[in-house]
Write a protein that holds these residues in place. Structure first.
Motif, short mmCIF file in Angstrom:
data_model
loop_
_atom_site.label_atom_id
_atom_site.label_comp_id
_atom_site.label_asym_id
_atom_site.label_seq_id
_atom_site.Cartn_x
_atom_site.Cartn_y
_atom_site.Cartn_z
N PRO A 1 11.30 -14.27 19.74
CA PRO A 1 12.21 -15.40 19.90
C PRO A 1 11.47 -16.68 20.28
O PRO A 1 11.58 -17.19 21.40
N GLY A 2 10.68 -17.19 19.36
CA GLY A 2 9.83 -18.36 19.60
C GLY A 2 8.40 -17.91 19.76
O GLY A 2 8.12 -16.74 20.08
N SER A 3 7.47 -18.85 19.54
CA SER A 3 6.07 -18.45 19.72
C SER A 3 5.70 -18.44 21.20
O SER A 3 4.75 -17.80 21.61
N LYS A 4 6.47 -19.15 22.04
CA LYS A 4 6.16 -19.18 23.47
C LYS A 4 6.21 -17.76 24.09
O LYS A 4 5.26 -17.35 24.74
N PRO A 5 7.29 -17.00 23.86
CA PRO A 5 7.28 -15.63 24.40
C PRO A 5 6.20 -14.76 23.77
O PRO A 5 5.67 -13.86 24.44
N SER B 1 -4.57 -29.31 27.40
CA SER B 1 -3.91 -28.39 26.47
C SER B 1 -2.44 -28.27 26.83
O SER B 1 -2.02 -28.64 27.93
N TRP B 2 -1.69 -27.72 25.89
CA TRP B 2 -0.22 -27.60 26.02
C TRP B 2 0.16 -27.01 27.39
O TRP B 2 -0.49 -26.07 27.85
N VAL B 3 1.21 -27.55 27.97
CA VAL B 3 1.59 -27.25 29.35
C VAL B 3 1.74 -25.75 29.65
O VAL B 3 1.46 -25.31 30.78
N VAL C 1 -6.81 -21.78 21.48
CA VAL C 1 -7.02 -23.06 20.80
C VAL C 1 -5.69 -23.50 20.21
O VAL C 1 -4.82 -22.68 19.93
N THR C 2 -5.54 -24.80 20.01
CA THR C 2 -4.30 -25.34 19.43
C THR C 2 -4.71 -26.20 18.24
O THR C 2 -5.33 -27.25 18.41
N LEU C 3 -4.37 -25.74 17.06
CA LEU C 3 -4.82 -26.40 15.83
C LEU C 3 -3.64 -26.72 14.92
O LEU C 3 -3.09 -25.79 14.34
N ASP D 1 -3.45 -30.16 17.64
CA ASP D 1 -3.25 -30.10 19.08
C ASP D 1 -2.02 -30.85 19.59
O ASP D 1 -1.65 -31.90 19.08
N ASN D 2 -1.45 -30.29 20.61
CA ASN D 2 -0.51 -30.95 21.50
C ASN D 2 -1.19 -30.88 22.87
O ASN D 2 -1.50 -29.76 23.29
N PRO D 3 -1.53 -31.94 23.54
CA PRO D 3 -0.94 -33.27 23.51
C PRO D 3 -1.68 -34.33 22.70
O PRO D 3 -1.13 -35.42 22.55
N SER E 1 -5.06 -18.42 18.48
CA SER E 1 -5.02 -19.71 17.80
C SER E 1 -3.56 -20.10 17.57
O SER E 1 -2.86 -19.50 16.75
N ASP E 2 -3.11 -21.08 18.32
CA ASP E 2 -1.72 -21.54 18.25
C ASP E 2 -1.67 -22.61 17.15
O ASP E 2 -2.19 -23.71 17.31
N GLU E 3 -1.06 -22.25 16.02
CA GLU E 3 -1.07 -23.14 14.86
C GLU E 3 0.33 -23.62 14.51
O GLU E 3 0.68 -23.78 13.34
N ILE E 4 1.10 -23.89 15.54
CA ILE E 4 2.50 -24.27 15.34
C ILE E 4 2.63 -25.63 14.63
O ILE E 4 3.64 -25.90 14.00
N TYR E 5 1.58 -26.48 14.71
CA TYR E 5 1.64 -27.79 14.05
C TYR E 5 0.84 -27.81 12.75
O TYR E 5 0.56 -28.87 12.20
N ARG E 6 0.47 -26.64 12.26
CA ARG E 6 -0.41 -26.50 11.09
C ARG E 6 0.10 -27.29 9.86
O ARG E 6 -0.70 -27.85 9.11
N THR F 1 2.59 -18.98 15.09
CA THR F 1 3.26 -20.18 14.60
C THR F 1 4.78 -19.98 14.74
O THR F 1 5.22 -18.95 15.25
N ALA F 2 5.54 -20.97 14.31
CA ALA F 2 6.99 -20.92 14.47
C ALA F 2 7.61 -21.97 13.55
O ALA F 2 6.89 -22.68 12.84
N LEU F 3 8.93 -22.04 13.59
CA LEU F 3 9.63 -23.04 12.77
C LEU F 3 10.11 -24.22 13.62
O LEU F 3 10.79 -25.11 13.12
N SER F 4 9.75 -24.20 14.91
CA SER F 4 10.29 -25.20 15.85
C SER F 4 9.85 -26.61 15.51
O SER F 4 10.55 -27.57 15.83
N LYS F 5 8.68 -26.77 14.92
CA LYS F 5 8.13 -28.11 14.73
C LYS F 5 8.26 -28.56 13.28
O LYS F 5 8.77 -29.64 13.02
N ASN F 6 7.81 -27.73 12.32
CA ASN F 6 7.86 -28.22 10.94
C ASN F 6 9.29 -28.32 10.42
O ASN F 6 9.58 -29.18 9.60
N TRP G 1 16.51 -22.57 17.49
CA TRP G 1 16.81 -21.30 16.82
C TRP G 1 15.98 -20.16 17.43
O TRP G 1 16.26 -19.00 17.20
N ARG G 2 14.94 -20.50 18.13
CA ARG G 2 14.08 -19.54 18.82
C ARG G 2 13.56 -18.45 17.88
O ARG G 2 14.04 -17.31 17.88
N ILE G 3 12.60 -18.82 17.09
CA ILE G 3 11.96 -17.81 16.24
C ILE G 3 10.48 -18.17 16.09
O ILE G 3 10.13 -19.32 15.87
#
Ligand SMILES: Cc1ncc(COP(=O)(O)O)c(C=O)c1O
Length: 457
Positions: free
Chosen positions: A126-130, A149-151, A201-203, A205-207, A233-238, A263-268, A274-276
């Motif tokens: 339910p999201g990449s955070k969990p 790096s991200w909070v 790593v965040t690729l 990056d946020n922030p 490798s957190d690629e949520i903004y890929r 990754t996730a659908l939260s950003k793109n 929707w938490r996925i």
């Protein structure tokens, strides 16, 4: 035959022993020094807390400039709305790792980005955070993270009872530890008796809104391998790199046996609510061990991602043309507004790395340090963010939320909520050849100019 309700003994643990890592999960402990009982509580994540502060101001009818929350304020694409509506009768829990349709769609998504992936190595949550939390919990040891790096990486490590070790980002880059700095930090921590088993790593990056260079990714992976670290490798903004010609190299392509990608659908697709999210586990013994742990953790916390959401997410990860085109338009919109915000900061005399991805700008107010102290009594990033919020209703996040020293005068400006407060305005922003000319975007940019001019006066 046991009576109904009889408790049967728990089966033996279902995991075979891990390879390079002890299987035991660390028990959750209070952070060092925390009193056993007190009125204190776990603080709300900085970014969500800033969003709530702005919402409170808005509800009092006060004007706000929403630059705090890392959300793309864009409507749900019609195709995804329809797919979700068609899936509302999916009401079973389903498999913990996610339904087969979503796992194979996510595998195809990574495959199209040059990472061979089997559906079996994908775990959905339910999201990449969990999922990130589950990975850190499974690994059960200290973690190296870039500064800034991200909070949530450091906060999640604290929740688990392990320590985050900040390593300065590679000079001029963001989201990746400087390779030499990583080696030094890990050596020092290990000499002091700490065990670091992973690095995040965040690729991109946020922030910072920056993307690390392929050469840095290679050097980083080499050091991580020498140190025996798992790479997360957190690629949520890929998919939100502003210039699609910019080369993106995932550590999973360089160090495939030791890299987990999330990754996730939260950003793109702006689907945070929707938490996925999805994780791609490496092939091989480490990957299977980690996957078993992650699924076990998921089974005890979230059971499975929401079934209807998984159906709609599968469509998104299959990337039909209509949806790819939508991501491309949002990417151009983010790029235009980020460039404009960076330009305003630069024109005001601040140091600003050129934003390369997502919807973040990371100006440094260091050139104003003397003035801020004399005129406003501000000497820290948090003090600066407080001044902007209290006096001007501008929400921002200080660098300290991302692990920077308190005295750093860097702020993260998140630009994704400048596109308008209705679906109509946001659709117009997505369709506009020049979104900066739309009055509701132009007004907010002008407001930022005015605020900076007033602070500087
Ligand atoms: C770098 C990064 N990773 C992960 C997330 C978490 O996203 P989600 O849990 O919605 O997938 C965020 C959200 O702000 C983020 O910025």
């Amino acid at each position: 035959m046991p009576f109904a309700g009889t408790v049967t003994p728990a089966p033996p643990t279902r995991y075979s022993p891990p390879l390079p890592h002890p299987p035991a999960l660390r028990p959750c402990t209070a952070p060092p020094g925390a009193p056993p009982v007190s009125g204190e509580h776990m603080p709300v994540s900085a970014t969500l807390a800033a969003n709530e502060a702005l919402a409170a101001r808005r509800s009092r009818g006060e004007p706000v400039l929403p630059l705090a929350f890392g959300e793309a304020g864009l409507p749900v694409p019609a195709a995804l709305r329809d797919a979700l509506a068609a899936a509302t009768s999916s009401n079973s829990y389903g498999p913990v790792a996610g339904c087969a349709t979503l796992r194979s769609a996510a595998a195809g998504y990574w495959q199209r980005r040059g990472l061979p992936t089997s559906a079996g190595s994908v775990v959905c949550g339910p999201g990449s955070k969990p999922l990130l939390y589950g990975l850190l919990l499974a690994i059960g040891a200290d973690v190296a993270v870039p500064r800034p790096s991200w909070v949530s990486y450091a906060a999640q490590a604290g929740l688990i009872g392990v320590r985050p070790h900040f390593v300065p980002a590679a000079p001029g880059e963001g989201g990746i530890c400087d390779p030499a700095g990583l080696a030094a930090t890990v050596a020092e921590a290990r000499a002091a008796g700490r065990e670091i088993r992973s690095v995040v790593v965040t690729l991109p990056d946020n922030p910072t809104g920056r993307l690390s260079r392929p050469a840095t990714v290679r050097a980083f992976c080499e050091v991580a391998a020498e140190l025996g670290l798992i790479i997360i490798s957190d690629e949520i903004y890929r998919d939100l790199v502003h210039d699609p010609a910019t080369p993106v190299l995932s550590p999973a392509a360089v160090a495939p046996q030791r890299t987990v990608v999330t990754t996730a659908l939260s950003k793109n697709f702006a689907l945070g609510g929707w938490r996925i999210g999805v994780a791609r586990l490496p092939e091989g013994s480490l990957g299977s061990w980690l996957q078993g742990q992650l699924v076990g953790i998921g089974s005890e916390i979230w059971s499975a991602p929401a079934a209807p959401i998984q159906q709609a997410a599968a469509l998104a990860f299959r990337e039909p043309e209509e949806l790819s085109e939508r991501v491309a338009r949002s990417r151009s919109l983010h790029a235009a507004v980020c460039r404009a915000v960076a330009g305003i900061c630069r024109a005001a005399g601040l140091d600003v790395p050129a934003p390369q991805a997502a919807f973040y700008v990371y100006p440094d107010f260091e050139p104003w340090r003397g003035h801020l102290a004399r005129r406003h009594g501000v000497t820290t990033g948090a003090g600066l963010a407080g001044l902007l919020l209290d006096r001007y209703g501008a929400g921002t996040l200080p660098g300290s939320a991302f692990g920077e020293n308190a005295g750093a005068l860097r702020l993260r400006l998140a630009t994704g909520l400048l596109y308008g407060d209705t679906d109509e305005k946001q659709e117009a922003a997505l369709a506009a050849a020049d979104p900066l000319a739309l009055p509701w975007i132009a007004d907010q940019l002008t407001r930022l100019e005015e605020i900076l001019a007033d602070v500087a006066s």
